[in-house]
Design an enzyme around this catalytic site. Structure first.
Site: not given
Ligand code: GLU
Ligand code: ZN
Length: 464
Positions: A236-237
Site C-alpha cells: 500500500k505504501r
C-alpha cells in the site's frame, strides 16, 4: 489435461500481485487447451469476508479472466475429513494434546540451546485419547528430504530437519492452509501450480502431504514477487491499489492484463500482445527469475497504446462509465466520432472523457494562456468575416469549410493559426485540440456557429 487454479483467500481486496498470479494461471491453462479453476480459500472464518470474495470475482470478471469452475473451501469440510481419516487409518497423523504452556516452555528451551523451535513429537505415540481435552492434529513427518523442480527456481532441496510434525488441523476443528490446499489440488486434478515464491517453503510441506496421501505432486512455478520502485515488496505504501481502483482510474482491463503478464514474463522484446497471442505464446519457461518492479508510467504507456488501437465503438463501451451525464443524450454514433478525434492523445479513459466533454457541452470558460495569446483585437474583423463565410458553408463537406478559412486568410493576408486558434478556443475552451475541420463537422453548423459567435464577443480577451 492441464488444469491450473487461482486460490485467493478472501481476506482482502484483489491486488496487482494476485491478479498477476491469476493471469499466469489462466493463460498457461488456455495455452495448453486446459482448464482454469477458481478456488476461494475461505476457511479462515474470522478474516474471510463475502465482500472480498465479491470484489475478487468482480476484478477477475472485469479482466475477462474467466474460470471454468469455481469452488469454495468452506463448503468442502466433508472432503477434508475424509482425507484426514485416511491419514489416521494409516497411522500418519495423530492428536496432540500439548498445552500452550508446554509448547512455549519447549520453544524457550530450544532457543536457549540455539536450536530452531520445533515440536518434539511428545504426543506421537500416545496410547490414550482424551475426549475432554482440546487437541490439534499433526502429521508424522517422514525422515526423508524433499526435492522438487521448479520452473523458475530450478532444483529445490529441503532437509526434513527444517520441519517438524506440523499441524494440519487446529484445536477449533478448522483445517490448516497446507492441508486443504493439497487436498483440493488433488481433488481438482491440478497439474500445475503457479504462485508467488513466498510459498516455496509451503511447497516443501505440501510435498510431504502428497507423499502421505500417496499422490504425485503437480509441477510448480514460483514467481518472484512484484517490487515497488524502491525495490521493496509492493504494498500500500507504493500506492498499490486494488484491481478495481485501476478501473476507476481509467485503465482498460486488457491493458492491465497485458502490462501484468509482462511483469515477470517475456517473449523476446515484444510488449503488446493480443489475447490470442498470449494464448499462443505464454509458457512457464520464459518466466523471469528476478523480481519485477511495478512501473506506473509503463502501465500508462501500455494503456495509451490500447486506447489508440481500439475502435471508437469499442472504446465507448468502457468510456460510458466516465462520461458526464450531459453526454448521455448524444447518440453512440456521435460519441464515436468524437472519440476518434481524441483517442490518439489520451493516457487514461478519465483523460479521454474529460478531453471530449466539449463535444457535449459548450466550454464554460476559455483557457487563460491561449485566450490571451490568440483572442486579440486584430483578429476580431477576420473572425467576423470567417463567421459569415461559415454560415454559408456546408458542414458535411470538408472542402467547403476549408474554403471559408482560405478566403478569410486571403482577404486579411493572415496565416491559418490566427483564425484557427480562436475557433479552436471557441469550440473547446482550449488551444490544444483536434483538427479544426473534423471538430466543426462533428459539432455541426448550429453548435459551431453559436460557439464562434460567443468567442468573437470575448475579443479582445480580458482575464477575469
Ligand atoms: N490462499 C493462498 C494465498 O492466497 C493460496 C496460495 C496458493 O496458490 O496455493 O496465498
Ligand atoms: Zn503434543
Amino acid at each position: 489435461m492441464v488444469r491450473t487454479r487461482f486460490a485467493p483467500s478472501p481476506t482482502g481486496h484483489l491486488h496487482i500481485g494476485g491478479l498477476r498470479t491469476a493471469i499466469f494461471n489462466y493463460f498457461f491453462a488456455k495455452a495448453n487447451n486446459g482448464e482454469f479453476i477458481l478456488r476461494i480459500e475461505d476457511t479462515d472464518k474470522e478474516r474471510s469476508k463475502d465482500e472480498y470474495t465479491r470484489a475478487i470475482l468482480e476484478g477477475l470478471k472485469w479482466c475477462s479472466i474467466d474460470w471454468d469452475d469455481i469452488c469454495y473451501q468452506s463448503k468442502r469440510e466433508a472432503i477434508y475429513e475424509k482425507y484426514l481419516n485416511f491419514l489416521f487409518e494409516k497411522g500418519l497423523a495423530y492428536k496432540c494434546y500439548c498445552s500452550k504452556e508446554r509448547l512455549e516452555k519447549l520453544k524457550k528451551e530450544q532457543l536457549e540451546k540455539g536450536e530452531n523451535p520445533h515440536y518434539d513429537g511428545h504426543c506421537r505415540n500416545l496410547k490414550e485419547e482424551y475426549s475432554d481435552k482440546p487437541y490439534v492434529v499433526r502429521i508424522k513427518l517422514p525422515k526423508e528430504d524433499i526435492d522438487f523442480k521448479d520452473y523458475v527456481h530450478g532444483d529445490m532441496h529441503f532437509s526434513y530437519k527444517e520441519f517438524d510434525d506440523f499441524i494440519i488441523r487446529r484445536s477449533d476443528g478448522s483445517f490448516m492452509y497446507n492441508f486443504t490446499n493439497v487436498v483440493d489440488d488433488i481433488e481438482c486434478g491440478i497439474t500445475h501450480v503457479i504462485r508467488g515464491d513466498d510459498h516455496l517453503t509451503n511447497t516443501a510441506k505440501q510435498i510431504v502431504l502428497y507423499r502421505l496421501f500417496e499422490k504425485e505432486p503437480p509441477e510448480y512455478a514460483h514467481v518472484p514477487m512484484i517490487l515497488g520502485e524502491d525495490k521493496t515488496r509492493l504494498s500500500k505504501r507504493h500506492g498499490a491499489k486494488s484491481v478495481l481502483e485501476y478501473k476507476e482510474f481509467g485503465i482498460l482491463p486488457d491493458a492491465l492484463v497485458n502490462y501484468l503478464i509482462r511483469l515477470g514474463w517475456s517473449y523476446g522484446d515484444k510488449e503488446i500482445f493480443t489475447k490470442d497471442e498470449l494464448i499462443k505464446y505464454f509458457n512457464l519457461e520464459n518466466l523471469n527469475k528476478s523480481a519485477a518492479v511495478f512501473n506506473p508510467d509503463k502501465l500508462l504507456w501500455v494503456n495509451e497504446e490500447y486506447i489508440k488501437s481500439y475502435s471508437p465503438k469499442e472504446l465507448l463501451k468502457y468510456l460510458k462509465d466516465f462520461l458526464d451525464d450531459s453526454c448521455k443524450s448524444f447518440s453512440d454514433d456521435y460519441l464515436s466520432k468524437a472519440i476518434e478525434t481524441m483517442q490518439a492523445r489520451a493516457k487514461t479513459l478519465v483523460e479521454l472523457a474529460d478531453g471530449m466533454m466539449f463535444y457535449c457541452v459548450e466550454p464554460k470558460d476559455y483557457e487563460e494562456k491561449g485566450a490571451k495569446k490568440y483572442l486579440k483585437e486584430s483578429v476580431k474583423e477576420p473572425m467576423k468575416f470567417l463567421l459569415d463565410k461559415l454560415k454559408e458553408a456546408d458542414f458535411e463537406n470538408e472542402e467547403s469549410l476549408k474554403k471559408a478559412f482560405e478566403e478569410t486568410m486571403e482577404k486579411f493576408e493572415i496565416k491559418m493559426v490566427k483564425i484557427a486558434q480562436p475557433v479552436r478556443i471557441g469550440l473547446t475552451g482550449r488551444s490544444a485540440a483536434p483538427g479544426i475541420y473534423e471538430m466543426l463537422m462533428i459539432l455541426g453548423k448550429d453548435e459551431s456557429i453559436k460557439r464562434i459567435e460567443k468567442v468573437i464577443d470575448a475579443i479582445p480577451f480580458k482575464s477575469s
